[in-house]
Design a protein around this motif. Structure first.
Motif, PDB file in Angstrom:
ATOM      1  N   ILE A 104       0.859  -1.183   0.000  1.00 19.14           N
ATOM      2  CA  ILE A 104       0.000   0.000   0.000  1.00 19.14           C
ATOM      3  C   ILE A 104       0.896   1.233   0.000  1.00 19.14           C
ATOM      4  O   ILE A 104       1.762   1.379   0.861  1.00 19.14           O
ATOM      5  CB  ILE A 104      -0.916   0.029   1.255  1.00 19.14           C
ATOM      6  CG1 ILE A 104      -1.987  -1.060   1.196  1.00 19.14           C
ATOM      7  CG2 ILE A 104      -1.571   1.397   1.415  1.00 19.14           C
ATOM      8  CD1 ILE A 104      -3.125  -0.795   0.229  1.00 19.14           C
ATOM      9  N   CYS A 156      -1.846  -2.411   7.934  1.00 18.11           N
ATOM     10  CA  CYS A 156      -2.351  -1.175   7.336  1.00 18.11           C
ATOM     11  C   CYS A 156      -3.627  -0.755   8.049  1.00 18.11           C
ATOM     12  O   CYS A 156      -4.495  -1.582   8.337  1.00 18.11           O
ATOM     13  CB  CYS A 156      -2.629  -1.366   5.856  1.00 18.11           C
ATOM     14  SG  CYS A 156      -3.202   0.156   5.041  1.00 18.11           S
ATOM     15  N   VAL A 157      -3.760   0.531   8.304  1.00 13.96           N
ATOM     16  CA  VAL A 157      -4.942   1.075   8.970  1.00 13.96           C
ATOM     17  C   VAL A 157      -6.199   0.843   8.119  1.00 13.96           C
ATOM     18  O   VAL A 157      -7.309   0.820   8.638  1.00 13.96           O
ATOM     19  CB  VAL A 157      -4.727   2.575   9.283  1.00 13.96           C
ATOM     20  CG1 VAL A 157      -4.695   3.398   7.997  1.00 13.96           C
ATOM     21  CG2 VAL A 157      -5.777   3.112  10.227  1.00 13.96           C
ATOM     22  N   TYR A 216       0.802   3.796   8.152  1.00 12.55           N
ATOM     23  CA  TYR A 216       0.671   5.190   7.690  1.00 12.55           C
ATOM     24  C   TYR A 216       1.275   6.199   8.649  1.00 12.55           C
ATOM     25  O   TYR A 216       1.491   7.346   8.274  1.00 12.55           O
ATOM     26  CB  TYR A 216      -0.799   5.527   7.416  1.00 12.55           C
ATOM     27  CG  TYR A 216      -1.613   5.932   8.630  1.00 12.55           C
ATOM     28  CD1 TYR A 216      -2.001   5.008   9.576  1.00 12.55           C
ATOM     29  CD2 TYR A 216      -1.983   7.263   8.824  1.00 12.55           C
ATOM     30  CE1 TYR A 216      -2.744   5.374  10.682  1.00 12.55           C
ATOM     31  CE2 TYR A 216      -2.732   7.649   9.929  1.00 12.55           C
ATOM     32  CZ  TYR A 216      -3.099   6.699  10.857  1.00 12.55           C
ATOM     33  OH  TYR A 216      -3.824   7.065  11.962  1.00 12.55           O
TER      34      TYR A 216
HETATM   35 MO   LIG Z   1      -1.576   1.718   5.338  1.00 17.14          MO
END
Ligand SMILES: [Mo]
Ligand SMILES: Nc1nc2c(c(=O)[nH]1)N[C@H]1C(S)=C(S)[C@@H](COP(=O)(O)O)O[C@H]1N2
Length: 527
Positions: free
Chosen positions: A249, A296-297, A384
């Motif tokens: 990502i 990943c969020v 992130y």
């Molecule tokens: Mo992410």
């Protein structure tokens, strides 16, 4: 003054010239893109007009839309964006062709506007220089010239007659028309070949790639312990995620090409002395190895945007210790070669966890798409806010002074990973035979540790699952539970993980702004 149309006979206006002019516009558009891509071989992949416009679009995309795109297309989101962009461009190019046939200046202005947008977008990229607009400018000139030449050769329309309206429908095309179509096809082909060659040359075997192939990483001063036997439960995804299957990502439409020979890490801001680290200095330092699960969020409950790997790198605290952050600092803003930023609490980079400036993954140099040559990996935080790939800068600062890329787009400024669990066996919608049924999966609570996993059938009580061997507090943990005497019928299974603070929450939460929450459930039919 209006033309009286009431009495006019129903003769059809010749459509063909518009159609042909539209084709000329398409071909000229292809030439613009192709020539732009070829020039970008010299000026760098992010100056490619299509890439630059796509990147500007990504940066301007609000958080909810990015989230929806990842949810709908997963890691194919970049492909979908590229196809959408090409379709919009094709439509505009055809319109420009039609407009230019009627009034050259109108068509030309449209083309110049499009080229201008691309040139501007390229100059906005943080990793491009003064020549950034060159591909768009040269491509636009080539496209305009192509359009002009093609339109000059546009065959005259067949005169409409009331009896047999429209142009010649069958029989061989008249010679003027055939030449025009051939030239148009040639221009389109030149454009497509240019685009493909440009793209391959810009992202293929270039400096960074070659440097990566020639690299041998030093052995760690502190190797990671080999995972104990029994971390893997049969049927569950691999405990160590193969790099090729590791989720990817990022906002980069082309993978940034960073040559280790010229790579520098600049540490500045609220520090007593600025530090600049070269690749050779980094490799000569005491490197450590650690197993860390990255998440990943944007990962939905039960999703796959999470992976576990063995990373090799220099502890970030060693670099920060050389710079000496001042007492008022509370955040480190890491920045990548392509301008992405992440805000990491200073504490997470200076405490005893394995927060790394990573150079290796699974015993090899980082794959280009996972951040070659250097990225950050911080146990316990979503990517992130911590896992900056192609990292080139650490600015020691404060949360109340600056905000990072995703925070500016509506996501939380801090992103501790939420304790989560998922069911992988049996598969969704599976039918299983009545009797004892094996249920298994993965749970994670990075840097806190999974202490317990429980499974619930329908509205029954939570039952303790068996935990697989522990691969370390920063790695995910697999689990297995035998469902005794499963009775025929439709059932819903749910799972929850415990960290030292208690069970994960069962209250569903969306991925925005700080990560999904809730139980992963499985519908299963027992027969
Ligand atoms: Mo992410
Ligand atoms: N330069 C850069 N680094 C980045 C990102 C990015 O967009 N650009 N995305 C982050 C996000 S949101 C995540 S989840 C992780 C993913 O790392 P991976 O692609 O290696 O799995 O990278 C982080 N590092």
């Amino acid at each position: 003054m209006t033309t009286p149309t009431v009495a006019a006979p129903r003769t059809r206006r010749p459509r063909t010239p518009d159609l042909l002019a539209g084709l000329a516009g398409l071909a000229a558009g292809a030439v613009t893109v192709g020539v732009g891509a070829l020039v970008a071989i010299v000026t760098g992949p992010s100056t490619d007009p299509l890439v630059a416009v796509g990147a500007a679009f990504v940066d301007a995309t609000p958080g909810w839309l990015k989230d929806a795109a990842v949810a709908a297309f997963g890691t194919a989101d970049k492909l979908v964006l590229g196809v959408g962009e090409a379709l919009v461009l094709a439509a505009l190019a055809a319109v420009a062709g039609v407009a230019a046939r009627r009034r050259w200046s109108v068509g030309a202005v449209l083309v110049v506007l499009l080229g201008g947008v691309a040139a501007f977008a390229a100059s906005l990229r943080p990793d491009t220089g003064a020549l950034a607009p060159a591909p768009a400018v040269v491509g636009t000139v080539a496209g305009l010239w192509t359009l002009r030449e093609l339109l000059r050769r546009l065959p005259p329309a067949a005169p409409p007659t009331a009896a047999a309206p429209g142009p010649v429908a069958d029989g061989p095309a008249p010679p003027g028309r055939r030449t025009f179509l051939r030239l148009t096809a040639l221009a389109a082909a030149v454009g497509v070949v240019g685009a493909v060659v440009g793209r391959v040359a810009a992202t293929g075997a270039r400096g960074a790639q070659a440097a990566r192939a020639a690299l041998r990483l030093p052995s760690p001063a502190r190797p990671a312990p080999s995972p104990p036997s029994g971390v893997q439960v049969a049927g569950v995804g691999p405990w160590a995620t193969p790099p090729a299957d590791f989720y990817r990502i990022d906002t980069a439409l082309v993978v940034p090409q960073v040559d280790p020979a010229t790579w520098r890490l600049r540490v500045h801001g609220l520090v007593e002395r600025e530090v600049e680290l070269t690749w050779d200095e980094l490799l000569a330092s005491d490197l450590v190895e650690a197993w860390v699960t990255l998440a990943c969020v944007s990962n939905p409950v039960g999703g796959g945007l999470v992976g576990n790997q063995r990373w090799l790198g220099l502890p970030v605290r060693d670099v920060l210790a050389r710079a000496v952050p001042t007492a008022d600092a509370d955040m480190v803003l890491s920045r990548s070669a392509d301008g992405f930023t992440a805000s990491t609490p200073l504490e997470a980079l200076t405490d005893d966890r394995d927060a790394l400036l990573a150079v290796g993954m699974d015993g090899a140099p980082l794959p280009p798409e996972h951040g070659f040559p250097v990225r950050m990996v911080v146990p316990g935080l979503y990517g992130y806010v911590s896992a900056t790939k192609w990292v080139t800068e650490l600015e020691v600062t404060r949360f109340d002074r600056v905000s990072a890329y995703w925070t500016q787009r509506g996501w939380s400024e801090r992103g501790p990973v939420k304790t989560q669990s998922r069911i992988e066996v049996p598969r969704t919608g599976a039918t299983v035979a009545a009797g004892d049924v094996v249920v298994a999966g993965t749970a994670w609570a990075q840097h806190r540790g999974v202490e317990r996993v429980q499974v619930r059938v329908d509205d029954g009580a939570w039952q303790d699952a068996d935990l697989a061997a522990d691969g370390g507090v920063d790695s995910w943990r697999q689990w297995r539970w035998t469902w005794p005497d499963a009775a025929p019928g439709d059932h819903v299974l749910a799972v929850r993980a415990w960290d030292p603070d208690g069970p994960q929450t069962g209250v569903p939460a969306d991925v925005v702004p700080d990560g999904a929450a809730g139980y992963d459930t499985l519908d299963v039919t027992v027969t």
